[in-house]
Design an enzyme around this catalytic site. Structure first.
Site, PDB file in Angstrom:
ATOM      1  N   ARG A   2       0.780  -1.194  -0.029  1.00 15.72           N
ATOM      2  CA  ARG A   2      -0.101  -0.021   0.065  1.00 15.72           C
ATOM      3  C   ARG A   2       0.919   1.218   0.148  1.00 15.72           C
ATOM      4  O   ARG A   2       1.511   1.419   0.928  1.00 15.72           O
ATOM      5  CB  ARG A   2      -0.830   0.122   1.234  1.00 15.72           C
ATOM      6  CG  ARG A   2      -1.702   1.236   1.619  1.00 15.72           C
ATOM      7  CD  ARG A   2      -2.620   1.337   2.820  1.00 15.72           C
ATOM      8  NE  ARG A   2      -3.362   2.415   2.917  1.00 15.72           N
ATOM      9  CZ  ARG A   2      -3.118   3.314   3.806  1.00 15.72           C
ATOM     10  NH1 ARG A   2      -1.972   3.287   4.633  1.00 15.72           N
ATOM     11  NH2 ARG A   2      -3.865   4.573   4.066  1.00 15.72           N
ATOM     12  N   HIS A  35      -2.540  11.055   0.479  1.00 13.47           N
ATOM     13  CA  HIS A  35      -2.053  10.709   1.936  1.00 13.47           C
ATOM     14  C   HIS A  35      -1.184  11.919   2.617  1.00 13.47           C
ATOM     15  O   HIS A  35      -0.223  12.101   2.715  1.00 13.47           O
ATOM     16  CB  HIS A  35      -1.279   9.617   2.054  1.00 13.47           C
ATOM     17  CG  HIS A  35      -1.077   9.054   3.577  1.00 13.47           C
ATOM     18  ND1 HIS A  35      -1.022   7.547   3.522  1.00 13.47           N
ATOM     19  CD2 HIS A  35      -0.420   9.526   4.398  1.00 13.47           C
ATOM     20  CE1 HIS A  35      -0.773   7.355   4.913  1.00 13.47           C
ATOM     21  NE2 HIS A  35      -0.584   8.614   5.636  1.00 13.47           N
ATOM     22  N   GLU A  67      -7.375   8.640   6.183  1.00 16.24           N
ATOM     23  CA  GLU A  67      -7.656   9.144   7.571  1.00 16.24           C
ATOM     24  C   GLU A  67      -7.985  10.524   7.403  1.00 16.24           C
ATOM     25  O   GLU A  67      -7.230  11.696   7.725  1.00 16.24           O
ATOM     26  CB  GLU A  67      -6.346   9.185   8.279  1.00 16.24           C
ATOM     27  CG  GLU A  67      -5.959   7.862   8.579  1.00 16.24           C
ATOM     28  CD  GLU A  67      -4.705   7.734   9.648  1.00 16.24           C
ATOM     29  OE1 GLU A  67      -4.515   9.005  10.210  1.00 16.24           O
ATOM     30  OE2 GLU A  67      -4.431   6.627  10.187  1.00 16.24           O
ATOM     31  N   ASN A 104      -7.357   2.004   9.914  1.00 18.71           N
ATOM     32  CA  ASN A 104      -6.082   2.207  10.665  1.00 18.71           C
ATOM     33  C   ASN A 104      -6.452   2.073  12.001  1.00 18.71           C
ATOM     34  O   ASN A 104      -7.199   2.864  12.608  1.00 18.71           O
ATOM     35  CB  ASN A 104      -5.490   3.549  10.159  1.00 18.71           C
ATOM     36  CG  ASN A 104      -5.104   3.411   8.724  1.00 18.71           C
ATOM     37  OD1 ASN A 104      -5.357   2.404   7.854  1.00 18.71           O
ATOM     38  ND2 ASN A 104      -4.750   4.653   8.138  1.00 18.71           N
ATOM     39  N   TYR A 107      -4.270   2.274  15.966  1.00 22.94           N
ATOM     40  CA  TYR A 107      -2.889   2.159  16.733  1.00 22.94           C
ATOM     41  C   TYR A 107      -3.378   2.113  18.324  1.00 22.94           C
ATOM     42  O   TYR A 107      -2.326   1.645  18.980  1.00 22.94           O
ATOM     43  CB  TYR A 107      -2.435   3.604  16.349  1.00 22.94           C
ATOM     44  CG  TYR A 107      -1.837   3.518  15.254  1.00 22.94           C
ATOM     45  CD1 TYR A 107      -0.614   3.071  15.003  1.00 22.94           C
ATOM     46  CD2 TYR A 107      -2.480   4.207  14.158  1.00 22.94           C
ATOM     47  CE1 TYR A 107       0.035   3.024  13.679  1.00 22.94           C
ATOM     48  CE2 TYR A 107      -2.012   4.188  12.740  1.00 22.94           C
ATOM     49  CZ  TYR A 107      -0.932   3.636  12.690  1.00 22.94           C
ATOM     50  OH  TYR A 107      -0.099   3.538  11.238  1.00 22.94           O
ATOM     51  N   GLU A 117      -3.609   0.081   8.006  1.00 18.34           N
ATOM     52  CA  GLU A 117      -2.484   0.425   9.175  1.00 18.34           C
ATOM     53  C   GLU A 117      -2.364  -0.332  10.481  1.00 18.34           C
ATOM     54  O   GLU A 117      -3.546  -0.085  11.036  1.00 18.34           O
ATOM     55  CB  GLU A 117      -2.347   1.787   9.231  1.00 18.34           C
ATOM     56  CG  GLU A 117      -1.683   2.654   8.024  1.00 18.34           C
ATOM     57  CD  GLU A 117      -1.505   4.197   8.150  1.00 18.34           C
ATOM     58  OE1 GLU A 117      -1.336   4.702   9.415  1.00 18.34           O
ATOM     59  OE2 GLU A 117      -1.643   4.852   7.136  1.00 18.34           O
TER      60      GLU A 117
HETATM   61  C1  FCB Z   1      -1.034   7.269  10.762  1.00 16.51           C
HETATM   62  C2  FCB Z   1      -0.973   7.935   9.534  1.00 16.51           C
HETATM   63  C3  FCB Z   1       0.469   7.526   9.118  1.00 16.51           C
HETATM   64  C4  FCB Z   1       1.343   7.155   9.961  1.00 16.51           C
HETATM   65  C5  FCB Z   1       0.859   6.653  11.271  1.00 16.51           C
HETATM   66  C6  FCB Z   1       1.879   6.243  12.348  1.00 16.51           C
HETATM   67  O1  FCB Z   1      -2.147   8.198  11.348  1.00 16.51           O
HETATM   68  O2  FCB Z   1      -1.767   7.608   8.412  1.00 16.51           O
HETATM   69  O3  FCB Z   1       1.107   8.198   7.779  1.00 16.51           O
HETATM   70  O4  FCB Z   1       1.897   8.594  10.451  1.00 16.51           O
HETATM   71  O5  FCB Z   1      -0.197   7.443  11.638  1.00 16.51           O
END
Ligand code: FCB
Length: 473
Positions: free
Chosen positions: A94, A138, A183, A312, A314, A378
């Site tokens: 990607r 992006h 995002e 995505n 985290y 992600e």
């Molecule tokens: C996301 C982004 C990516 C990277 C990660 C850690 O928000 O899409 O570009 O910075 O965080």
């Protein structure tokens, strides 16, 4: 790859590995990057500045005064990087296309020299047996479009659709999957409300206009790509989402979760999937004197059918609706939405590690927005890496993070969530936006002095894990 890493992930709990191994053998595996974070070559072959070239020059905007002028020099090292991707054993890469490379200034004809880079990249990937997965935006908006109003201006949505078609016309004979935006919450809120990302504005009303125009741009581009497709293609969008849990069952804490989920998730997925903005969010905005600049027909465009949702993830959050003194409004009269510090391990970003929140999110998405296959576009973590003399990083912390989150995906999959793949963020250490090069998310280390790439322990572990899942556990 490094011979010292004979049993990557050997310390991980067998139960975690068995859970991951329950993923289907057909699961899609990938690594992800984005243009400004890795390419460098910012003034080559006709590329013009993006908002990130401008923003990174603002004193104090980016840690260490870092910028993407060279980054990972991927623009010049692309074939070597594709070979690296192949060695990882993934089937998908990607990447994002830099708008100011392909259409300098954001308007007018295609720039053949800039487009040629992505043409070569796609061919290189296909020759290596790797599926290209394109993200059209992006975050590197051409500066000229920001000068004309940026995403808060409606015209930017139409410019985005035009640009998307330049790329689609050139590459859709070979690229099967096209995602419009990465995002949009970050583009709108970090860029226009909080001033933390390019273009660095602090105007909540402008940010809310940006939300609508980003979604409109997505819908316009989606409709045009669908109409122009001459073979089966997959269209979609990538959203960043979290799971917020109320700190207590109190009304203010539940209210904080409702607000955060409204502005973080439902304001995107409701119009995309249900063709309407959530009424409670519209009411919250009105209370703050702000509105979404919707025109007749916009919601039909925004809810154009898509084939895949990029997720995505985290970290998870626990939220409270009161400040430390018990007030539910801040000094400006705005409702309090406060993150409660938790006793859980954190990454180098300070993000709380909460894989169970990932399962919860995926199951919830499949319940509230059914009929839409998901791919994790992600997931990954920054840690303070230490390299040995050979540049090798024994990143047990990152390996563990990936394992816990992959297991969380597998659990959601078992519970019926339609998840088709997982992409690690990121292939390489890279320019981490306002944090510069200090925060390393790569599963491959980059030595920024020499541009040497060295797969970390986490990369070796991922490669072995993919093999195991493909072999049926
Ligand atoms: C996301 C982004 C990516 C990277 C990660 C850690 O928000 O899409 O570009 O910075 O965080």
């Amino acid at each position: 790859m490094n011979p010292t890493a004979t049993t990557p992930g050997g310390h991980l709990a067998p139960r975690l590995l068995d859970t991951i191994a329950s993923l289907p053998s057909s699961f899609r595996w990938g690594v992800a990057t984005s243009s400004y974070q890795i390419e460098g070559a910012v003034a080559e072959d006709g590329r013009t500045p993006s908002i990130w070239d401008t923003f990174s020059r603002v004193p104090g905007a980016v840690a260490g005064g870092d910028h993407g002028d060279v980054a990972c020099d991927h623009y010049h090292r692309m074939p070597q990087d594709v070979a690296l991707i192949k060695d990882l054993g993934v089937d998908t890469y990607r990447f994002s296309v830099a708008w100011p490379r392909v259409q300098p200034g954001g308007r007018g004809p295609v720039n053949p020299a800039g487009l040629a880079f992505y043409d070569r990249l796609v061919d290189e990937l296909l020759a290596a047996g790797i599926d290209p997965w394109v993200t059209l935006y992006h975050w590197d908006l051409p500066q000229e479009l920001e000068d004309a109003g940026g995403w808060p201006a409606r015209d930017t949505a139409y410019r985005f659709a035009d640009y998307s078609m330049l790329v689609f016309d050139a590459l859709s004979d070979r690229v099967d999957t096209w995602t419009t935006l990465n995002e949009p919450w970050c583009s709108a809120m970090l860029g226009y409300a909080y001033g933390a990302h390019a273009p660095g504005r602090r105007d909540f009303g402008a940010a809310v206009s940006a939300v609508h125009h980003l979604l409109l741009g997505h819908g316009l581009a989606t409709q045009r790509m669908r109409a122009a497709a001459t073979r089966p293609i997959q269209l979609g969008i990538t959203l960043n989402m979290s799971t917020a849990t109320p700190a207590t069952d109190s009304q203010p804490d539940r209210e904080a979760v409702r607000r955060s989920d409204g502005l973080g998730t439902r304001i995107y997925l409701d119009p995309l999937r249900h063709g309407r903005y959530p009424a409670d969010v519209v009411a919250d905005l009105a209370e703050q004197g702000v509105s979404l600049p919707v025109q007749d027909g916009d919601l039909d465009i925004i809810s154009a059918p898509i084939d895949v949702l990029g997720v995505n993830f985290y970290f998870g959050q626990v939220l409270s609706g009161t400040d430390e003194d018990g007030n539910t409004r801040d000094a400006q009269g705005a409702p309090v939405v406060r993150e409660v510090p938790l006793d859980v391990p954190r990454t180098a970003m300070g993000w709380p590690i909460m894989p169970e929140g990932f399962t919860e999110l995926l199951v919830r998405l499949s319940r509230d927005y059914p009929g839409l296959p998901m791919v994790i576009t992600e997931n990954g973590a920054a840690f303070d890496d230490t390299a040995d003399d050979n540049g090798f990083v024994c990143d047990d912390d990152r390996t563990n993070y990936l394992a816990q989150h992959l297991a969380a995906v597998a659990v959601a999959h078992r519970q019926g969530a339609d998840i088709r793949g997982y992409f690690a963020w990121s292939l390489l250490d890279n320019f981490e936006w306002a944090y510069g090069y200090d925060k390393r998310f790569g599963i491959v280390r980059v030595d920024y002095e020499t541009q040497a790439r060295t797969p970390k322990q986490s990369a070796l572990w991922l490669r072995d894990t993919i093999k195991r899942v493909r072999a049926g556990g």
